[in-house]
Design an enzyme around this catalytic site. Structure first.
Site, PDB file in Angstrom:
ATOM      1  N   ARG A  13      -5.309   2.721  11.938  1.00 24.98           N
ATOM      2  CA  ARG A  13      -5.001   1.279  12.220  1.00 24.98           C
ATOM      3  C   ARG A  13      -5.973   0.726  13.345  1.00 24.98           C
ATOM      4  O   ARG A  13      -5.713  -0.536  13.617  1.00 24.98           O
ATOM      5  CB  ARG A  13      -3.440   0.796  12.651  1.00 24.98           C
ATOM      6  N   ARG A  56       3.020  -8.832  13.664  1.00 31.56           N
ATOM      7  CA  ARG A  56       2.454  -7.435  13.006  1.00 31.56           C
ATOM      8  C   ARG A  56       1.287  -7.960  12.265  1.00 31.56           C
ATOM      9  O   ARG A  56       0.196  -7.276  12.063  1.00 31.56           O
ATOM     10  CB  ARG A  56       3.382  -7.022  11.921  1.00 31.56           C
ATOM     11  N   ARG A  59      12.301  -7.489   1.944  1.00 33.19           N
ATOM     12  CA  ARG A  59      12.438  -6.084   1.756  1.00 33.19           C
ATOM     13  C   ARG A  59      13.564  -5.276   2.503  1.00 33.19           C
ATOM     14  O   ARG A  59      13.924  -5.671   3.574  1.00 33.19           O
ATOM     15  CB  ARG A  59      10.914  -5.244   2.339  1.00 33.19           C
ATOM     16  N   LYS A  73       0.782  -1.246   0.085  1.00 36.27           N
ATOM     17  CA  LYS A  73      -0.080  -0.036   0.021  1.00 36.27           C
ATOM     18  C   LYS A  73       0.915   1.123  -0.166  1.00 36.27           C
ATOM     19  O   LYS A  73       0.543   2.342  -0.667  1.00 36.27           O
ATOM     20  CB  LYS A  73      -1.029  -0.170   1.188  1.00 36.27           C
ATOM     21  N   ARG A 129      14.176  -3.291   7.777  1.00 32.71           N
ATOM     22  CA  ARG A 129      13.839  -2.786   8.758  1.00 32.71           C
ATOM     23  C   ARG A 129      13.713  -3.891   9.925  1.00 32.71           C
ATOM     24  O   ARG A 129      13.656  -4.984   9.809  1.00 32.71           O
ATOM     25  CB  ARG A 129      12.273  -2.469   8.239  1.00 32.71           C
TER      26      ARG A 129
HETATM   27  P1  AMP Z   1       4.257   0.660   8.914  1.00 32.11           P
HETATM   28  O1  AMP Z   1       5.558   1.295   8.246  1.00 32.11           O
HETATM   29  O2  AMP Z   1       3.025   1.212   8.457  1.00 32.11           O
HETATM   30  O3  AMP Z   1       4.152  -0.800   8.607  1.00 32.11           O
HETATM   31  O4  AMP Z   1       4.333   1.034  10.434  1.00 32.11           O
HETATM   32  C1  AMP Z   1       5.681   0.516  11.129  1.00 32.11           C
HETATM   33  C2  AMP Z   1       5.226   0.587  12.590  1.00 32.11           C
HETATM   34  O5  AMP Z   1       4.870   1.591  13.152  1.00 32.11           O
HETATM   35  C3  AMP Z   1       3.868  -0.588  12.881  1.00 32.11           C
HETATM   36  O6  AMP Z   1       4.168  -1.665  13.043  1.00 32.11           O
HETATM   37  C4  AMP Z   1       3.495   0.307  14.329  1.00 32.11           C
HETATM   38  O7  AMP Z   1       4.316  -0.013  15.388  1.00 32.11           O
HETATM   39  C5  AMP Z   1       3.945   1.839  14.101  1.00 32.11           C
HETATM   40  N1  AMP Z   1       2.565   2.191  13.569  1.00 32.11           N
HETATM   41  C6  AMP Z   1       2.651   2.844  12.274  1.00 32.11           C
HETATM   42  N2  AMP Z   1       1.590   3.573  12.131  1.00 32.11           N
HETATM   43  C7  AMP Z   1       0.622   3.363  13.073  1.00 32.11           C
HETATM   44  C8  AMP Z   1      -0.611   3.570  13.445  1.00 32.11           C
HETATM   45  N3  AMP Z   1      -1.617   4.225  12.739  1.00 32.11           N
HETATM   46  N4  AMP Z   1      -1.054   3.107  14.722  1.00 32.11           N
HETATM   47  C9  AMP Z   1      -0.211   2.636  15.619  1.00 32.11           C
HETATM   48  N5  AMP Z   1       1.086   2.259  15.238  1.00 32.11           N
HETATM   49  C10 AMP Z   1       1.438   2.764  14.146  1.00 32.11           C
END
Ligand code: AMP
Length: 218
Positions: A88, A171, A127, A13, A160
């Site tokens: 989320r 996750r 990744r 996404k 990452r």
């Molecule tokens: P992402 O890059 O979107 O996969 O986000 C990486 C990590 O950041 C997630 O696994 C959460 O720990 C945190 N995170 C990102 N966006 C959110 C959100 N909207 N709510 C809570 N935690 C978030």
């Protein structure tokens, strides 16, 4: 154009949101990117978020809602925006609706991208991303020209810390429990569109472009 890109981690996404953002000149707001930058800079928010992120858990709603509230107040968001990785949880979605309502705005569409679970694990664990320019590669599917280094800026690529097998499993479990309910939430409100996230980046982009145009957004 006020869009949300919804989906499990690893469905692509963020990549799709980047392409749409570039094509239409609208900002992409990725709470994950903003949090990672805070972690790198060791800000108080970054220090607080790091432990949750490393375990694959969500950071508290109040933290991410604060991030989005500040971003949406920036003039660059006045003509629209794309949200990637936010909301989320249902409380985050409700906060977002309230934030927009105070400005007399509402969401145009929620694009729900899906990919089978086994593909997600493969995508995430392979990744690699550039810490400097955020370009994303995949060791198998989209390898950089020179292994381990960014095509765009030459910096060394990194995995990452939350893309390891164990954290990926966490996750995905967190996604199922806390984020997947947003699919029904937005479907009930009549603004959800499903997109098949399998295939190449270009194929998925084509599907996204078609749904935007079918909804009068492009
Ligand atoms: P992402 O890059 O979107 O996969 O986000 C990486 C990590 O950041 C997630 O696994 C959460 O720990 C945190 N995170 C990102 N966006 C959110 C959100 N909207 N709510 C809570 N935690 C978030």
């Amino acid at each position: 154009m006020r869009l949300i890109f919804l989906g499990a981690p690893g469905v692509g996404k963020g990549t799709q949101a980047d392409l749409i953002a570039a094509k239409f000149g609208r900002p992409k707001i990725s709470t994950g990117d903003i949090l990672r930058e805070a972690v790198r800079n060791k800000t108080p928010m970054g220090v607080q978020a790091k432990a949750c992120m490393d375990q694959g858990k969500l950071v508290p709603d109040s933290v991410v809602v604060g991030i989005v509230r500040d971003k949406l107040a920036e003039p660059v968001c006045a003509r629209g925006f794309l949200l990637d990785g936010f909301p989320r949880t249902v409380p985050q979605a409700e906060e977002l609706t309230a934030m927009l309502k105070t400005r007399g705005l509402q969401l145009d569409r929620v694009i729900n991208v899906s990919v089978p679970r086994e593909d997600i694990v493969r995508r995430l664990t392979g990744r690699r991303s550039c810490p400097k320019c955020q370009a994303v590669f995949h060791v198998e599917f989209t390898p950089p020209k020179r292994a381990g280094f960014c095509d765009r800026c030459g910096d060394e690529l990194m995995q990452r810390s939350d893309d390891t097998r164990e954290t990926v499993e966490n996750r995905l479990a967190v996604y199922e429990e806390q984020t997947a309910p947003l699919i029904a939430y937005y479907r009930q409100r009549g603004i959800l569109s499903d997109v098949d996230g399998t295939g190449t980046v270009e194929q998925v982009q084509q599907r996204v472009a078609e749904l935007l145009s079918a909804n009068g957004l492009a």
